[in-house]
Design a protein around this motif. Structure first.
Motif, mmCIF file in Angstrom:
data_model
loop_
_atom_site.group_PDB
_atom_site.id
_atom_site.type_symbol
_atom_site.label_atom_id
_atom_site.label_comp_id
_atom_site.label_asym_id
_atom_site.label_seq_id
_atom_site.Cartn_x
_atom_site.Cartn_y
_atom_site.Cartn_z
ATOM 1 N N MET A 75 113.395 -15.918 50.721
ATOM 2 C CA MET A 75 112.204 -15.684 51.500
ATOM 3 C C MET A 75 110.976 -15.505 50.593
ATOM 4 N N LEU A 76 111.129 -14.783 49.504
ATOM 5 C CA LEU A 76 110.037 -14.606 48.547
ATOM 6 C C LEU A 76 110.274 -15.522 47.353
ATOM 7 N N SER A 77 109.216 -16.182 46.923
ATOM 8 C CA SER A 77 109.338 -17.030 45.744
ATOM 9 C C SER A 77 109.429 -16.161 44.490
ATOM 10 N N ALA A 78 109.814 -16.780 43.396
ATOM 11 C CA ALA A 78 109.894 -16.051 42.124
ATOM 12 C C ALA A 78 108.531 -15.490 41.741
ATOM 13 N N GLN A 79 107.489 -16.255 41.989
ATOM 14 C CA GLN A 79 106.137 -15.791 41.665
ATOM 15 C C GLN A 79 105.751 -14.595 42.543
ATOM 16 N N GLU A 80 106.078 -14.651 43.831
ATOM 17 C CA GLU A 80 105.765 -13.534 44.723
ATOM 18 C C GLU A 80 106.528 -12.276 44.316
ATOM 19 N N ARG A 81 107.784 -12.446 43.941
ATOM 20 C CA ARG A 81 108.578 -11.301 43.479
ATOM 21 C C ARG A 81 107.941 -10.676 42.233
ATOM 22 N N ALA A 87 119.523 -1.970 51.833
ATOM 23 C CA ALA A 87 118.787 -0.882 51.190
ATOM 24 C C ALA A 87 118.056 -0.004 52.205
ATOM 25 N N LEU A 88 117.569 -0.608 53.283
ATOM 26 C CA LEU A 88 116.739 0.127 54.229
ATOM 27 C C LEU A 88 117.449 0.479 55.540
ATOM 28 N N SER A 89 118.719 0.166 55.642
ATOM 29 C CA SER A 89 119.451 0.421 56.882
ATOM 30 C C SER A 89 119.394 1.890 57.319
ATOM 31 N N PRO A 90 119.618 2.854 56.431
ATOM 32 C CA PRO A 90 119.522 4.262 56.869
ATOM 33 C C PRO A 90 118.124 4.619 57.367
ATOM 34 N N LEU A 91 117.108 4.069 56.732
ATOM 35 C CA LEU A 91 115.731 4.329 57.146
ATOM 36 C C LEU A 91 115.435 3.677 58.499
ATOM 37 N N LYS A 130 103.579 -10.459 52.789
ATOM 38 C CA LYS A 130 104.855 -11.087 53.121
ATOM 39 C C LYS A 130 106.019 -10.106 52.910
ATOM 40 N N PHE A 131 105.987 -9.400 51.796
ATOM 41 C CA PHE A 131 107.031 -8.436 51.474
ATOM 42 C C PHE A 131 107.062 -7.292 52.485
ATOM 43 N N LEU A 132 105.909 -6.696 52.753
ATOM 44 C CA LEU A 132 105.862 -5.561 53.676
ATOM 45 C C LEU A 132 106.200 -5.977 55.103
ATOM 46 N N THR A 133 105.878 -7.202 55.466
ATOM 47 C CA THR A 133 106.279 -7.711 56.771
ATOM 48 C C THR A 133 107.800 -7.814 56.844
ATOM 49 N N SER A 134 108.427 -8.218 55.749
ATOM 50 C CA SER A 134 109.896 -8.263 55.697
ATOM 51 C C SER A 134 110.476 -6.856 55.810
ATOM 52 N N VAL A 135 109.868 -5.909 55.139
ATOM 53 C CA VAL A 135 110.309 -4.508 55.237
ATOM 54 C C VAL A 135 110.186 -4.041 56.685
ATOM 55 N N SER A 136 109.065 -4.341 57.315
ATOM 56 C CA SER A 136 108.852 -3.965 58.707
ATOM 57 C C SER A 136 109.882 -4.601 59.632
ATOM 58 N N THR A 137 110.221 -5.849 59.374
ATOM 59 C CA THR A 137 111.232 -6.537 60.181
ATOM 60 C C THR A 137 112.578 -5.832 60.067
ATOM 61 N N ALA A 157 112.188 1.670 46.671
ATOM 62 C CA ALA A 157 113.576 1.228 46.861
ATOM 63 C C ALA A 157 113.609 -0.200 47.381
ATOM 64 N N ALA A 158 112.689 -0.520 48.274
ATOM 65 C CA ALA A 158 112.615 -1.889 48.793
ATOM 66 C C ALA A 158 112.234 -2.871 47.696
ATOM 67 N N VAL A 159 111.308 -2.479 46.826
ATOM 68 C CA VAL A 159 110.918 -3.346 45.704
ATOM 69 C C VAL A 159 112.129 -3.591 44.809
ATOM 70 N N GLN A 160 112.904 -2.557 44.555
ATOM 71 C CA GLN A 160 114.070 -2.695 43.675
ATOM 72 C C GLN A 160 115.208 -3.482 44.320
ATOM 73 N N HIS A 161 115.187 -3.596 45.649
ATOM 74 C CA HIS A 161 116.268 -4.281 46.369
ATOM 75 C C HIS A 161 115.726 -5.421 47.225
ATOM 76 N N MET A 162 114.779 -6.162 46.681
ATOM 77 C CA MET A 162 114.177 -7.262 47.431
ATOM 78 C C MET A 162 115.207 -8.267 47.920
ATOM 79 N N ASP A 163 116.302 -8.407 47.186
ATOM 80 C CA ASP A 163 117.325 -9.378 47.556
ATOM 81 C C ASP A 163 118.197 -8.919 48.716
ATOM 82 N N ASN A 164 118.182 -7.632 48.990
ATOM 83 C CA ASN A 164 119.037 -7.114 50.059
ATOM 84 C C ASN A 164 118.339 -5.957 50.772
#
Length: 141
Positions: A1-7, A79-83, A127-134, A68-75
């Motif tokens: 979902m995120l490109s290498a440059q975006e990461r 990472a955010l399931s409990p939250l 893009k990243f924060l929208t993914s976190v929100s999703t 934590a989300a930044v450190q676990h962008m791939d999953n």
């Protein structure tokens, strides 16, 4: 979902704010409460006078979750399931509030980082924060 440059851009911005999570988080909350006063109802533990220590503490927790989300962008989901469970099942936060939080966070980033927060970085963070929100709203379904 995120490109290498975006990461890389997300990580670069996170590195710039690392160590200042409490301050950024407190400012984020104050901005959220000012621009969208109805959101304050979700934070009854913060005093009416907006006690600085409480704001810093909650701001620290909020930005720790972003870290934590930044450190676990791939999953993000794992990472955010409990939250996500907390916000959907316990706190029952209206999912319409997450985009408001994203908007306020990006304003805080831009105001502090100024020229270091490029248009490309803002787009990557959006893009990243929208993914976190999703992920955070996935438990509502």
């Amino acid at each position: 979902m995120l490109s290498a440059q975006e990461r890389a851009q997300i990580t670069q911005v996170w590195d710039l704010i690392a160590g200042h999570e409490a301050q950024f988080g407190a400012e984020l909350l104050l901005r959220l409460f000012t621009v969208y006063p109805s959101t304050k109802g979700y934070f009854p533990h913060l005093s009416a006078c907006q006690d600085a220590a409480q704001l810093l503490s909650h701001g620290q927790r909020m930005l720790a979750a972003v870290g934590a989300a930044v450190q676990h962008m791939d999953n993000l989901r794992a990472a955010l399931s409990p939250l996500a469970d907390l916000h959907a099942l316990v706190l029952r936060v209206d999912p319409a509030n997450f985009p408001l939080l994203i908007q306020c966070f990006q304003v805080v980033l831009a105001s502090h980082l100024q020229d270091e927060f490029t248009v490309e970085m803002q787009a990557a963070w959006d893009k990243f924060l929208t993914s976190v929100s999703t992920v955070l709203t996935s438990k509502y379904r």
